[in-house]
Design a protein around this motif. Structure first.
Motif, short mmCIF file in Angstrom:
data_model
loop_
_atom_site.label_atom_id
_atom_site.label_comp_id
_atom_site.label_asym_id
_atom_site.label_seq_id
_atom_site.Cartn_x
_atom_site.Cartn_y
_atom_site.Cartn_z
N PHE A 41 122.65 113.96 33.46
CA PHE A 41 122.05 113.50 34.71
C PHE A 41 121.94 114.61 35.76
O PHE A 41 122.79 115.49 35.83
CB PHE A 41 122.86 112.34 35.31
CG PHE A 41 122.79 111.08 34.49
CD1 PHE A 41 121.68 110.25 34.57
CD2 PHE A 41 123.82 110.75 33.63
CE1 PHE A 41 121.60 109.10 33.80
CE2 PHE A 41 123.76 109.60 32.86
CZ PHE A 41 122.64 108.77 32.94
N SER A 42 120.90 114.52 36.56
CA SER A 42 120.71 115.45 37.68
C SER A 42 121.49 115.00 38.91
O SER A 42 121.90 115.83 39.72
CB SER A 42 119.22 115.52 38.05
OG SER A 42 118.42 115.76 36.92
N LEU A 43 121.67 113.69 39.04
CA LEU A 43 122.35 113.12 40.20
C LEU A 43 123.12 111.89 39.77
O LEU A 43 122.58 111.03 39.05
CB LEU A 43 121.32 112.74 41.28
CG LEU A 43 121.84 111.94 42.48
CD1 LEU A 43 122.83 112.77 43.30
CD2 LEU A 43 120.67 111.48 43.37
N VAL B 197 131.57 114.55 36.31
CA VAL B 197 131.32 115.96 35.99
C VAL B 197 130.80 116.10 34.57
O VAL B 197 129.86 116.86 34.30
CB VAL B 197 132.60 116.80 36.19
CG1 VAL B 197 132.42 118.20 35.62
CG2 VAL B 197 132.95 116.90 37.67
N ARG B 198 131.38 115.35 33.66
CA ARG B 198 130.98 115.45 32.25
C ARG B 198 129.50 115.12 32.06
O ARG B 198 128.78 115.82 31.32
CB ARG B 198 131.82 114.50 31.39
CG ARG B 198 131.48 114.57 29.90
CD ARG B 198 132.23 113.53 29.09
NE ARG B 198 131.76 112.17 29.32
CZ ARG B 198 130.67 111.64 28.78
NH1 ARG B 198 129.87 112.36 28.00
NH2 ARG B 198 130.33 110.38 29.03
N VAL B 199 129.02 114.07 32.70
CA VAL B 199 127.64 113.63 32.46
C VAL B 199 126.62 114.35 33.33
O VAL B 199 125.41 114.20 33.13
CB VAL B 199 127.48 112.10 32.63
CG1 VAL B 199 128.38 111.36 31.66
CG2 VAL B 199 127.75 111.66 34.07
N LEU B 200 127.07 115.16 34.28
CA LEU B 200 126.14 115.90 35.14
C LEU B 200 125.68 117.19 34.48
O LEU B 200 126.44 117.89 33.82
CB LEU B 200 126.82 116.25 36.47
CG LEU B 200 126.75 115.24 37.60
CD1 LEU B 200 127.58 115.75 38.79
CD2 LEU B 200 125.32 114.95 38.04
N LEU B 201 124.42 117.50 34.71
CA LEU B 201 123.88 118.80 34.31
C LEU B 201 124.53 119.90 35.15
O LEU B 201 124.95 119.66 36.29
CB LEU B 201 122.38 118.83 34.54
CG LEU B 201 121.51 118.01 33.60
CD1 LEU B 201 120.14 117.77 34.24
CD2 LEU B 201 121.35 118.74 32.27
N PRO B 202 124.63 121.13 34.64
CA PRO B 202 125.06 122.24 35.48
C PRO B 202 124.16 122.33 36.72
O PRO B 202 122.93 122.30 36.60
CB PRO B 202 124.89 123.47 34.58
CG PRO B 202 125.01 122.92 33.19
CD PRO B 202 124.37 121.56 33.25
N GLY B 203 124.75 122.37 37.88
CA GLY B 203 123.98 122.37 39.12
C GLY B 203 123.64 120.97 39.61
O GLY B 203 123.10 120.80 40.70
N GLY B 204 123.95 119.94 38.80
CA GLY B 204 123.71 118.57 39.21
C GLY B 204 124.64 118.16 40.34
O GLY B 204 125.69 118.79 40.57
N GLY C 58 136.10 119.82 39.13
CA GLY C 58 135.04 120.74 38.71
C GLY C 58 133.84 120.80 39.63
O GLY C 58 132.81 121.36 39.28
N PHE C 59 133.97 120.23 40.84
CA PHE C 59 132.87 120.30 41.80
C PHE C 59 133.05 121.49 42.72
O PHE C 59 134.16 121.84 43.11
CB PHE C 59 132.81 119.02 42.66
CG PHE C 59 132.31 117.82 41.92
CD1 PHE C 59 130.97 117.69 41.61
CD2 PHE C 59 133.18 116.82 41.53
CE1 PHE C 59 130.50 116.57 40.93
CE2 PHE C 59 132.73 115.71 40.84
CZ PHE C 59 131.38 115.58 40.54
N ARG C 60 131.93 122.09 43.10
CA ARG C 60 131.94 123.12 44.14
C ARG C 60 131.09 122.60 45.30
O ARG C 60 130.43 121.58 45.18
CB ARG C 60 131.38 124.44 43.60
CG ARG C 60 129.97 124.36 43.05
CD ARG C 60 129.55 125.70 42.44
NE ARG C 60 128.26 125.62 41.78
CZ ARG C 60 127.09 125.82 42.39
NH1 ARG C 60 127.06 126.11 43.68
NH2 ARG C 60 125.96 125.74 41.72
N GLY D 258 129.21 116.73 46.06
CA GLY D 258 129.69 117.85 45.29
C GLY D 258 128.65 118.30 44.29
O GLY D 258 127.81 117.52 43.86
N LYS D 259 128.68 119.56 43.93
CA LYS D 259 127.74 120.12 42.95
C LYS D 259 128.54 120.66 41.77
O LYS D 259 129.56 121.33 41.94
CB LYS D 259 126.92 121.24 43.59
CG LYS D 259 125.87 121.84 42.66
CD LYS D 259 125.05 122.90 43.38
CE LYS D 259 124.09 122.29 44.38
NZ LYS D 259 123.15 123.31 44.93
#
Length: 257
Positions: free
Chosen positions: A142-144, A165-172, A236-238, A255-256
């Motif tokens: 997912f993107s969001l 975090v697991r299901v989000l794309l890098p940068g999501g 794992g969010f920045r 968070g990203k």
């Protein structure tokens, strides 16, 4: 920060002894109030909840404008956050997916969405019955991912963040909209309303006592903004941030990955 705050794992409805019983209790509570859930949300928040959903959707306008974006709304309830996201996406063709583990809530969401939001005969909203702590989606999908007033009810907050975090794309990106406890005079008035008036009105209108007695306790138990941001970073969010809404009565955690 009080030590007790650091030890909170997740929601703990009255009578729950572990994560499994807490999850069952939460599901039963929301099932019991599903028929009047929307009415009570609007009445008890004086319709401010509609503004919060729209403001949250507006915060992610850049992602929602991407035609290939994949959007997931967790703990979607009767779908109002998902509706706000889909409306903000406008003519973009991506599907907004709402997930919840309460079948009764999803039934309401589906009924509300029938014939409302589609493009070229294709539905732009989808619903799936799923546990936010064990999502049936692949890694980096997912993107969001959003959650509005549902994350607070998870039996394990850190596990919920790790699953997002697991299901989000890098940068999501992730957006968690939930209640907070304002300070000062506003906070004093808010606590009187939230702990004494709201449970009585909610019980009167719904005919069910438990959920509206649980609500203020769940907000009091939920991590303070700084602690929540620390948990997000550990997961794992920045670029983790918190934006207060309406004097801090609610707020958006972002968070990203």
């Amino acid at each position: 920060m009080p030590e007790a705050r650091k030890l909170v794992v997740g929601a703990a409805p009255e009578g729950a002894s572990d994560a499994d019983s807490a999850a069952r209790a939460v599901r039963e509570m929301f099932t019991s109030i599903a028929p009047r859930y929307d009415l009570l949300n609007h009445v008890l928040s004086f319709n401010v909840d509609r503004l919060w959903w729209r403001r949250t959707a507006r915060s992610f306008a850049q992602i929602l404008a991407q035609p290939d974006a994949r959007i997931l709304d967790l703990c979607c309830g009767t779908g109002d956050m998902a509706f706000a996201l889909r409306k903000r996406a406008g003519k973009c063709s991506q599907l907004v997916l709402g997930a919840d583990f309460s079948h009764a809530m999803l039934q309401r969401a589906r009924a509300k969405s029938v014939g409302k939001i589609s493009q070229n005969g294709k539905a732009m909203l989808g619903w799936i019955e799923a546990d936010a702590l064990c999502l049936p989606f692949p890694n980096q999908h997912f993107s969001l991912v959003t959650s509005a007033f549902g994350f607070r009810n998870l039996a394990d907050y850190d596990a919920g963040l790790r699953e997002i975090v697991r299901v989000l794309l890098p940068g999501g990106e992730c957006g968690i909209l939930d209640f907070s406890e304002p300070t000062g005079v506003i906070g004093h008035l808010y606590r009187i309303y939230f702990k004494h008036v709201l449970p009585r009105v909610g019980t009167l209108l719904s005919g069910v006592r438990g959920p509206y007695a649980y609500l203020p306790n769940s907000v009091e138990r939920f991590p303070q903004p700084q602690e929540m941001l620390d948990r997000m970073r550990r997961a794992g969010f920045r670029e983790a941030s918190w934006t207060p809404y309406t004097f801090g009565i609610a707020g958006l955690y972002r968070g990203k990955k």
